[in-house]
Design a protein around this motif. Sequence first.
Motif, PDB file in Angstrom:
ATOM      1  N   LEU A 132      21.331  24.237  10.797  1.00 27.75           N
ATOM      2  CA  LEU A 132      20.621  23.123  10.161  1.00 27.75           C
ATOM      3  C   LEU A 132      21.057  22.979   8.704  1.00 27.75           C
ATOM      4  CD1 LEU A 132      17.029  23.823  11.533  1.00 27.75           C
ATOM      5  CD2 LEU A 132      18.503  21.928  12.204  1.00 27.75           C
ATOM      6  N   THR A 133      21.147  21.739   8.254  1.00 22.54           N
ATOM      7  CA  THR A 133      21.448  21.450   6.856  1.00 22.54           C
ATOM      8  C   THR A 133      20.248  20.753   6.229  1.00 22.54           C
ATOM      9  OG1 THR A 133      23.820  21.230   7.306  1.00 22.54           O
ATOM     10  CG2 THR A 133      22.995  20.244   5.273  1.00 22.54           C
ATOM     11  N   TYR A 134      19.918  21.150   5.002  1.00 18.55           N
ATOM     12  CA  TYR A 134      18.739  20.618   4.308  1.00 18.55           C
ATOM     13  C   TYR A 134      19.189  19.943   3.012  1.00 18.55           C
ATOM     14  CZ  TYR A 134      16.537  24.197   7.268  1.00 18.55           C
ATOM     15  OH  TYR A 134      16.154  24.986   8.322  1.00 18.55           O
ATOM     16  N   ARG A 135      18.615  18.763   2.757  1.00 19.93           N
ATOM     17  CA  ARG A 135      18.869  18.079   1.487  1.00 19.93           C
ATOM     18  C   ARG A 135      17.534  17.692   0.864  1.00 19.93           C
ATOM     19  NH1 ARG A 135      23.766  13.927   1.191  1.00 19.93           N
ATOM     20  NH2 ARG A 135      23.223  14.310  -0.976  1.00 19.93           N
ATOM     21  N   ARG A 136      17.480  17.783  -0.449  1.00 20.18           N
ATOM     22  CA  ARG A 136      16.240  17.477  -1.174  1.00 20.18           C
ATOM     23  C   ARG A 136      15.915  15.986  -1.097  1.00 20.18           C
ATOM     24  NH1 ARG A 136      13.612  20.065  -5.270  1.00 20.18           N
ATOM     25  NH2 ARG A 136      15.364  21.471  -5.621  1.00 20.18           N
ATOM     26  N   ILE A 137      14.632  15.686  -0.920  1.00 21.22           N
ATOM     27  CA  ILE A 137      14.165  14.313  -1.072  1.00 21.22           C
ATOM     28  C   ILE A 137      13.070  14.289  -2.134  1.00 21.22           C
ATOM     29  CG2 ILE A 137      14.702  13.580   1.275  1.00 21.22           C
ATOM     30  CD1 ILE A 137      11.735  13.931   1.936  1.00 21.22           C
ATOM     31  N   TYR A 138      12.879  13.135  -2.734  1.00 24.32           N
ATOM     32  CA  TYR A 138      11.835  12.940  -3.735  1.00 24.32           C
ATOM     33  C   TYR A 138      10.709  12.092  -3.154  1.00 24.32           C
ATOM     34  CZ  TYR A 138      15.486  14.301  -7.088  1.00 24.32           C
ATOM     35  OH  TYR A 138      16.472  14.968  -7.755  1.00 24.32           O
ATOM     36  N   LEU A 139       9.509  12.321  -3.650  1.00 23.55           N
ATOM     37  CA  LEU A 139       8.415  11.398  -3.355  1.00 23.55           C
ATOM     38  C   LEU A 139       8.616  10.127  -4.171  1.00 23.55           C
ATOM     39  CD1 LEU A 139       5.312  13.776  -3.291  1.00 23.55           C
ATOM     40  CD2 LEU A 139       6.521  12.779  -1.353  1.00 23.55           C
ATOM     41  N   PRO A 140       8.226   8.968  -3.647  1.00 15.95           N
ATOM     42  CA  PRO A 140       8.478   7.706  -4.350  1.00 15.95           C
ATOM     43  C   PRO A 140       7.639   7.584  -5.619  1.00 15.95           C
ATOM     44  CG  PRO A 140       7.156   7.337  -2.382  1.00 15.95           C
ATOM     45  CD  PRO A 140       7.603   8.760  -2.334  1.00 15.95           C
ATOM     46  N   PRO A 141       8.223   7.026  -6.677  1.00 18.75           N
ATOM     47  CA  PRO A 141       7.458   6.775  -7.902  1.00 18.75           C
ATOM     48  C   PRO A 141       6.433   5.672  -7.671  1.00 18.75           C
ATOM     49  CG  PRO A 141       9.658   5.824  -8.072  1.00 18.75           C
ATOM     50  CD  PRO A 141       9.627   6.611  -6.804  1.00 18.75           C
ATOM     51  N   SER A 142       5.352   5.709  -8.436  1.00 20.99           N
ATOM     52  CA  SER A 142       4.283   4.722  -8.278  1.00 20.99           C
ATOM     53  C   SER A 142       4.168   3.842  -9.515  1.00 20.99           C
ATOM     54  CB  SER A 142       2.944   5.418  -8.011  1.00 20.99           C
ATOM     55  OG  SER A 142       2.601   6.257  -9.088  1.00 20.99           O
ATOM     56  N   SER A 143       3.542   2.678  -9.309  1.00 27.72           N
ATOM     57  CA  SER A 143       3.322   1.711 -10.385  1.00 27.72           C
ATOM     58  C   SER A 143       1.914   1.144 -10.240  1.00 27.72           C
ATOM     59  CB  SER A 143       4.368   0.597 -10.306  1.00 27.72           C
ATOM     60  OG  SER A 143       3.989  -0.522 -11.083  1.00 27.72           O
ATOM     61  N   PRO A 144       1.281   0.755 -11.354  1.00 28.52           N
ATOM     62  CA  PRO A 144      -0.067   0.160 -11.254  1.00 28.52           C
ATOM     63  C   PRO A 144      -0.098  -1.105 -10.399  1.00 28.52           C
ATOM     64  CG  PRO A 144       0.440   0.755 -13.536  1.00 28.52           C
ATOM     65  CD  PRO A 144       1.707   0.925 -12.759  1.00 28.52           C
ATOM     66  N   ASP A 145       1.041  -1.780 -10.235  1.00 28.63           N
ATOM     67  CA  ASP A 145       1.086  -3.013  -9.451  1.00 28.63           C
ATOM     68  C   ASP A 145       1.276  -2.770  -7.959  1.00 28.63           C
ATOM     69  OD1 ASP A 145       0.790  -4.572 -11.735  1.00 28.63           O
ATOM     70  OD2 ASP A 145       2.954  -4.644 -12.102  1.00 28.63           O
ATOM     71  N   ASP A 146       1.476  -1.522  -7.554  1.00 31.88           N
ATOM     72  CA  ASP A 146       1.701  -1.234  -6.141  1.00 31.88           C
ATOM     73  C   ASP A 146       0.471  -1.590  -5.312  1.00 31.88           C
ATOM     74  OD1 ASP A 146       4.189  -0.300  -6.764  1.00 31.88           O
ATOM     75  OD2 ASP A 146       3.638   1.821  -6.707  1.00 31.88           O
ATOM     76  N   ALA A 356      10.279  12.081  -8.149  1.00 33.86           N
ATOM     77  CA  ALA A 356      11.629  11.764  -8.617  1.00 33.86           C
ATOM     78  C   ALA A 356      11.671  11.786 -10.143  1.00 33.86           C
ATOM     79  CB  ALA A 356      12.051  10.393  -8.103  1.00 33.86           C
ATOM     80  N   PRO A 357      12.739  12.314 -10.728  1.00 35.53           N
ATOM     81  CA  PRO A 357      12.831  12.339 -12.196  1.00 35.53           C
ATOM     82  C   PRO A 357      12.901  10.946 -12.810  1.00 35.53           C
ATOM     83  CG  PRO A 357      14.905  13.044 -11.181  1.00 35.53           C
ATOM     84  CD  PRO A 357      13.898  12.955 -10.084  1.00 35.53           C
ATOM     85  N   SER A 358      13.330   9.948 -12.020  1.00 32.70           N
ATOM     86  CA  SER A 358      13.410   8.566 -12.504  1.00 32.70           C
ATOM     87  C   SER A 358      13.476   7.628 -11.312  1.00 32.70           C
ATOM     88  CB  SER A 358      14.648   8.365 -13.389  1.00 32.70           C
ATOM     89  OG  SER A 358      15.828   8.531 -12.615  1.00 32.70           O
ATOM     90  N   ARG A 359      13.200   6.347 -11.570  1.00 27.83           N
ATOM     91  CA  ARG A 359      13.320   5.343 -10.516  1.00 27.83           C
ATOM     92  C   ARG A 359      14.756   5.276 -10.003  1.00 27.83           C
ATOM     93  NH1 ARG A 359      11.245   2.394  -6.508  1.00 27.83           N
ATOM     94  NH2 ARG A 359       9.326   2.175  -7.708  1.00 27.83           N
ATOM     95  N   GLU A 360      15.728   5.410 -10.920  1.00 26.99           N
ATOM     96  CA  GLU A 360      17.127   5.345 -10.527  1.00 26.99           C
ATOM     97  C   GLU A 360      17.492   6.499  -9.587  1.00 26.99           C
ATOM     98  OE1 GLU A 360      16.310   2.906 -13.851  1.00 26.99           O
ATOM     99  OE2 GLU A 360      16.011   5.081 -13.649  1.00 26.99           O
ATOM    100  N   ALA A 361      16.949   7.698  -9.896  1.00 32.70           N
ATOM    101  CA  ALA A 361      17.231   8.863  -9.046  1.00 32.70           C
ATOM    102  C   ALA A 361      16.642   8.672  -7.647  1.00 32.70           C
ATOM    103  CB  ALA A 361      16.674  10.126  -9.694  1.00 32.70           C
ATOM    104  N   PHE A 362      15.451   8.078  -7.568  1.00 34.57           N
ATOM    105  CA  PHE A 362      14.839   7.833  -6.262  1.00 34.57           C
ATOM    106  C   PHE A 362      15.640   6.804  -5.464  1.00 34.57           C
ATOM    107  CE2 PHE A 362      11.983   5.421  -3.490  1.00 34.57           C
ATOM    108  CZ  PHE A 362      11.493   6.447  -2.694  1.00 34.57           C
ATOM    109  N   ASP A 363      16.032   5.708  -6.108  1.00 31.54           N
ATOM    110  CA  ASP A 363      16.809   4.678  -5.408  1.00 31.54           C
ATOM    111  C   ASP A 363      18.139   5.239  -4.918  1.00 31.54           C
ATOM    112  OD1 ASP A 363      14.811   2.845  -5.854  1.00 31.54           O
ATOM    113  OD2 ASP A 363      15.738   1.980  -7.639  1.00 31.54           O
ATOM    114  N   GLU A 364      18.754   6.095  -5.723  1.00 36.18           N
ATOM    115  CA  GLU A 364      20.014   6.707  -5.323  1.00 36.18           C
ATOM    116  C   GLU A 364      19.814   7.623  -4.119  1.00 36.18           C
ATOM    117  OE1 GLU A 364      24.066   7.378  -5.391  1.00 36.18           O
ATOM    118  OE2 GLU A 364      22.881   5.915  -6.523  1.00 36.18           O
ATOM    119  N   MET A 365      18.679   8.345  -4.101  1.00 32.29           N
ATOM    120  CA  MET A 365      18.376   9.213  -2.964  1.00 32.29           C
ATOM    121  C   MET A 365      18.221   8.395  -1.688  1.00 32.29           C
ATOM    122  SD  MET A 365      14.887  11.130  -2.019  1.00 32.29           S
ATOM    123  CE  MET A 365      14.376   9.530  -1.392  1.00 32.29           C
TER     124      MET A 365
END
Length: 374
Positions: A132-146, A356-365
């Motif tokens: 098995l191979t494992y890769r890290r995933i991030y939880l999605p960032p949140s916004s007050p408008d969500d 996620a450390p940033s929105r960009e990092a999450f989108d890239e993931m």
Amino acid sequence: MLWFLCPVPLQVDGLFIIGWMYLPPHDPHVDDPMRFKPLFRIHLMERKCATVECMYGHKGPHNGHIQIVKKDEFSTKCNQTDHHRMSGGRQEEFRTWLREEWGRTLEDIFHEHMQELILMKFIYTSQYDNCLTYRRIYLPPSSPDDLIQPGLFKGTYGSHGLEIVMLSFHGKKAKGTKITGDPNIPAGQQTVEIDLAHPLQLPDIENLRDFSELSRIVLEVQEQVRREEQEREQRQEEEEHSHQAASQPASPLGGEGAEGEETAAGAEGTTQDKAPASQPFVLPIGVISRNEDYPRSCRICFYGTGLIAGHGFTSPERTPGMFVLFDDDRFGFIWLELKSFSLYSRIKVSFQNAQAPSREAFDEMLKNIQSLAT
């Protein structure tokens, strides 16, 4: 490929680091808590030495191997795969898997097509039990408008059972990305996409029972979305021509045109109003649901699309449907073409340091896990 959220699935227990697999509850009970199953154990020794044990199977811990592939990625391998086998052969393994993963026996499943799909999922999952191979995933960032708090949800997928989906928000779109997959749609694919710019007005409860009425409402919005996309593409072409013309000496009219475009963009970018009070909800007659215990009231509905495909992810296509928001922890999706309903319930496990450390990092993931799935 498996995804991991740190540090919870990698739990330090004395001199051991244990890797856990998070499993959804038995189908179709989406509101039940998650189940946990150990996959591997690292025994920390003195002088920086360590031994790795595979925990898969029913014969206890046995010799394994772990390798760091690169940053945020590692793999485990079982060195004694005979520990995964049962004396009764694959038939006993399938019956045990069915009992543990589905909470039922083969005799409980009368529908021949469902038996076939479940058997395919067993073959699909069991072929990866030794490496098995494992890769890290991030939880999605949140916004007050969500619309609601983004995160992980358990969802019903017909005869495929329960699967885990990550709900994230991206401006006027919401995306449901599969974290676990099945023989038709693999993990990493975007199972549903919700168009938050196009809410749906439900008819009264009696007309809502009529599938043809719901279908009419959804398909009208689909046609509206198609026209808007065509108009948007046309505007983009005109803007490209305007940009080319702008390379010439500017005219007084140029400033006015730019201001008009900015105003239109601002109007288009307005956020969705807050959802109204709850309204009665019932599934139309003929729509199949694995879980009949869905809420009978909802907050708001939106037009959306769902991804369907043949076995082996063949001929994938996005088909129209309706997203139904019930409350802060539950939503549903009606697959128009399949005449099927999926119910999703929030996973309420507390994950530490998984943002996620940033929105960009999450989108890239998200891009990376989808590219791996294809």
